[in-house]
Design an enzyme around this catalytic site. Structure first.
Site, short mmCIF file in Angstrom:
data_model
loop_
_atom_site.label_atom_id
_atom_site.label_comp_id
_atom_site.label_asym_id
_atom_site.label_seq_id
_atom_site.Cartn_x
_atom_site.Cartn_y
_atom_site.Cartn_z
CG ASP A 104 -2.05 -1.12 1.31
OD1 ASP A 104 -2.26 -1.38 0.03
OD2 ASP A 104 -2.51 -1.38 2.22
N1 URA Z 1 -1.32 -6.25 3.89
C1 URA Z 1 -1.55 -4.59 3.99
O1 URA Z 1 -3.01 -4.25 4.49
N2 URA Z 1 -1.28 -3.78 3.16
C2 URA Z 1 0.02 -4.05 2.74
O2 URA Z 1 0.74 -3.00 1.89
C3 URA Z 1 0.46 -5.24 2.54
C4 URA Z 1 -0.31 -6.21 3.21
#
Ligand code: URA
Length: 253
Positions: A104
């Protein structure tokens, strides 16, 4: 401009004779159209498909990097909103680099960057079970009981459908009672969208910070600073290919 069969051979796909055969049999498309004449010339800017798969240059050296992605960086090749991308940390080269999988925008930590589609496929394909280790800083006191619940598997939303996460490993890394926060480690092998955040959300916990520390056997070195990258050692790359074959063998039982 080169003749099509010569161009295909120069990309390391096959010999010129074999390329002629593929053209004769109608397996080669240039810009969406089957080409059967041998006189066809190409510049290299066309979209060339063989058996409906893009022709890639097999002579290009494959590269594999581990980047410690900062927060506020997008894990794509380009961003229409002009935000910083993971590729902005790399010099512009001939190699067409791209990130393997997604972290993310506000997640930091380990991302592989490569130009090898086979490698990317091993890491991201759900059938190859590869653990990923995360440290999540969550708001509140996350107890041992919460840890038991989350590691047994919880139900999260996945594109409008309920998805029960698999059993996973986890531990409480640190209780920051004064700050009303807990740092929790989770090791999961699935990769649903925002999975870790949704798993904590299922128990009513907000994730304040999330960082990925490892993918499979590869642990991000502690001295790899945020925004820095390093080349993977050939033995680390080979191990992913080896483990992948192992998984295929295991699945056949
Ligand atoms: N899980 C999440 O919620 N975000 C990420 O970036 C990776 C795994």
């Amino acid at each position: 401009m080169d003749r099509l069969q010569k161009y295909i051979a120069s990309m390391g796909y096959c010999s010129r004779r074999k390329a002629e055969e593929l053209i004769n049999r109608g397996h080669v498309k240039v810009n969406g159209l089957v080409v059967k004449e041998h006189g066809k010339k190409v510049s290299g800017n066309e979209e060339i498909l063989i058996f409906d798969k893009p022709l890639v240059n097999k002579n290009t050296q494959k590269v594999y990097y581990a980047l410690n992605k900062p927060r506020a960086v997008i894990c794509t090749v380009r961003d229409p909103k002009q935000r910083k991308t993971v590729l902005d940390f790399f010099p512009r080269t001939q190699e067409r680099l791209y990130p393997v999988g997604r972290l993310d925008y506000d997640t930091s930590g380990l991302v592989f960057i490569t130009n090898d589609g086979d490698f990317a496929n091993i890491i991201t394909h759900p059938s190859y079970i590869i653990d990923k280790k995360y440290h999540a800083q969550v708001r509140g006191n996350f107890t041992k009981h919460d840890l038991q619940t989350i590691t047994k598997g919880v139900v999260i939303d996945n594109n409008g459908l309920d998805f029960k996460t698999s059993r996973c490993q986890g531990r409480i890394v640190k209780n920051l009672f004064d700050e009303n926060k807990t740092i929790v480690e989770l090791i999961i092998h699935e990769g649903k969208n925002h999975q870790v955040k949704k798993m904590f959300d299922a128990l009513g916990f907000d994730v304040l910070r999330l960082k990925r520390l490892s993918i499979g056997h590869f642990e991000m070195p502690q001295d790899l600073r945020v925004g820095q990258y390093m080349a993977l050692k050939p033995k680390d790359v080979k191990k992913f290919f080896g483990d992948y074959q192992q998984n295929i063998n295991d699945n056949s039982f």
